[in-house]
Design an enzyme around this catalytic site. Structure first.
Site, short mmCIF file in Angstrom:
data_model
loop_
_atom_site.label_atom_id
_atom_site.label_comp_id
_atom_site.label_asym_id
_atom_site.label_seq_id
_atom_site.Cartn_x
_atom_site.Cartn_y
_atom_site.Cartn_z
CG ASP A 112 -2.00 1.06 1.18
OD1 ASP A 112 -2.28 1.60 0.08
OD2 ASP A 112 -2.57 1.39 2.25
CE1 TYR A 114 -8.01 5.31 3.47
CE2 TYR A 114 -8.24 7.31 2.18
CZ TYR A 114 -8.28 6.66 3.39
OH TYR A 114 -8.58 7.36 4.53
CG HIS A 115 -3.15 4.00 -3.72
ND1 HIS A 115 -2.20 5.00 -3.95
CD2 HIS A 115 -4.35 4.58 -3.98
CE1 HIS A 115 -2.80 6.11 -4.30
NE2 HIS A 115 -4.12 5.89 -4.32
N PRO A 116 -4.20 -0.41 -1.67
CG PRO A 116 -6.02 -1.57 -0.76
CD PRO A 116 -5.55 -0.18 -1.10
#
Length: 563
Positions: free
Chosen positions: A295, A469-471
């Site tokens: 992330d 919020y980039h898993p």
């Protein structure tokens, strides 16, 4: 339902699932079922770009996952919202369009994702895109996904930030999604005619006019149905209770970097030790399922603004009402942008080959919940290290898919990640110290002048950093003989026929940028692999990189360096 009724069952109507539903149903002979746990995306809070903080914090529209206490972030439990609505996370995200650096995709290929290098990915970025400006070797018009610059940087703070980056010794880039990512320039967003242009709007709605696509919402997929080593359908709970849906073709998981590994694990596909602990019968051992989780982290660098021109002056109820009414009537004004209209991509130090730090500039000092950070006017940089070495995992707790899995990112576990965030603080101060910001720059609010030493910076980062919020990465794509790869380069789950995963969980490593654009690209290319096993011809374009990357952190000496 008849086992011959659907050729493809797609689980998840998100950034990837909507693309697949559109592209697979282009063949009228193919019947596709798209399943989504959430419901309609027609809320004004989803469609109005400026309201982006609302859907991601609303249980109706997003899974409100949280990590386990993060051991390197003072045991903070980090928020991890994922879209639960038509359009998935493209309906709750910040609408920022970043493809990533070309070397990000070359890195994928080097790690075993054969033919997923930049030259093979570029044609699919172009296929997806309807670029607002001139098409060229890197950009295209006519695709489903509208991409532009929102309000074209009308606020003077945007251009001042770009000028400051150039004055600090960095390149200016005319198109960071083109041949040169590194540098400062205008930022791009997925907005069309003032409306959020999610994959639901861009891909799904046109496809829903076709007779060969069925879309079902409010459906919870419980598990994948397996016969020996073949996926033959899914078990669901819908409005009519439990059902079994069979397919004569393939099951495609597009449930995202949390949902896809969870569904594999509850279906008995995953690491033996994880399934045993959750009392799940092992059907097929794949030790990489749920591992390799990555992330992006970021924090806000906030300053007071000396001129009353920031968005902080538009946060009162009357101003918000006026913005909302104008948007409802005309789809214009401040409601029609995400407000991230300028940006920067730089390298954290010499010896880093391509950019690993990203700036989103915002002409306001504000939190993600939309509340003012302080009284008065301000501006902020969202800055983060985008190529982390730390890795985490997703692990189910039981065979009940409604029980959230345990999530551990291990943020800042790697020393390289800590060092990069120190660079975030020091380099940001140099940039804002440039003369272009003189008319606007007031006091530094966060981190604050007292934060100077490595120890002080580290403490601040552990307290203040947030997920971007980039898993991704939890079902890693790799070579067929790679024991930790979950899918092969054709997106097929290793060892199970009739089953694929197509979403950001496939990313071997996280790109330098927001993830919606590369997820859509991946789904576009996967659709061709699914349909025919063939893909568009590779591009043959050049990419601008600093030839002195191994000895210099930036191109020129900064005009004003902060001591």
């Amino acid at each position: 339902m008849s086992s011959q009724h659907y050729d493809y069952v797609i689980v998840g109507a998100g950034s990837a699932g909507c693309v697949l539903a559109n592209r697979l149903t282009e063949d009228k002979a193919v019947r596709v079922l798209l399943l989504e746990t959430g419901g309609s995306d027609k809320s004004i809070f989803i469609q109005m770009p400026t309201a982006l903080s609302i859907p991601m914090n609303t249980k109706k529209y997003a899974w409100q996952f949280h990590s386990e206490p993060e051991p390197y972030l003072n045991n903070r439990e980090m928020h991890c919202p994922r879209g639960k609505v038509l359009g998935g996370s493209s309906s709750i995200n910040g609408m920022v369009y970043v493809r990533g650096h070309a070397r990000d995709f070359d890195e994928w290929a080097e790690l075993g994702a054969e033919n997923w290098d930049y030259q093979n990915c570029l044609p699919y970025f172009k296929k997806s895109e309807d670029w607002a400006f001139n098409a060229d070797d890197y950009r295209a018009k006519g695709g489903p996904l509208a991409v532009n610059n929102g309000n074209n940087m009308r606020n003077p703070l945007y251009r001042a930030f770009i000028d400051a980056g150039e004055q600090a010794g960095y390149w200016r880039t005319e198109d960071y999604n083109g041949g040169q990512q590194e540098g400062f320039g205008a930022m791009h967003m997925t907005v069309k005619n003032g409306r959020r242009w999610s994959t639901a709007n861009a891909y799904l709605r046109p496809a829903m006019q076709r007779d060969n696509l069925t879309v079902r919402t409010k459906v919870q997929v419980e598990r994948i149905l397996l016969e020996d080593k073949k996926a033959v359908g899914v078990a669901i709970i819908g409005e009519n209770g439990k059902e079994t849906i069979k397919t004569s073709g393939e099951v495609i998981l597009s449930a995202g970097p949390i949902g896809s590994p969870q569904l594999l694990q509850v279906s008995g596909i995953g690491p033996k030790s994880v399934l045993e602990q959750a009392n799940i019968e092992l059907k097929h051992e794949l030790p990489g399922v749920g591992e390799n989780l990555q992330d992006h982290l970021e924090f806000y660098f906030q300053y007071r603004c000396q001129q009353p021109i920031s968005l902080n002056g538009k946060l009162g109820p009357l101003s918000k009402l006026a913005i909302g009414v104008r948007w409802i009537l005309f789809k214009t004004g401040l409601g029609a942008t995400n407000h991230f209209e300028s940006c920067g991509f730089i390298r954290s130090k010499e010896g880093v080959e391509w950019p690993d730090l990203q700036y989103h500039f915002l002409p306001a000092a504000i939190r993600y919940d939309g509340k003012s950070a302080f009284n008065g006017h301000g501006f902020q940089l969202h800055i983060g290290h985008n190529k982390p070495k730390s890795r985490g995992w997703v692990r189910v707790q039981s065979d009940d898919v409604t029980v959230a899995p345990k999530i551990q990112f291990n943020y800042l576990q790697a020393e390289e990640d800590i060092e990069a965030f120190r660079a975030c603080v020091r380099l940001s101060r140099e940039i804002i110290a440039q003369s272009a910001m003189d008319p606007f720059r007031g006091d530094e609010i966060q981190p604050g002048k007292a934060v100077q030493t490595d120890e002080q910076i580290d403490a601040f980062v552990r307290d203040a950093v947030e997920s971007a919020y980039h898993p991704c990465g939890s079902c890693r794509m790799g070579a067929v003989d790679d024991p930790m790869a979950v899918v092969d380069p054709e997106t097929k789950v290793r060892g199970i026929s009739g089953l694929r995963v197509v979403d950001s969980s496939l990313f071997p490593t996280i790109p330098n940028g927001n993830l919606n654009a590369p997820t859509i690209m991946l789904a576009e290319r996967a659709a061709d692999l699914i349909k025919s096993g063939t893909t568009l011809a590779a591009a043959n374009v050049s990419v601008v990189q600093d030839s002195n990357w191994n000895s210099k952190q930036r191109q020129n000496t900064p005009a004003r360096e902060v001591k």
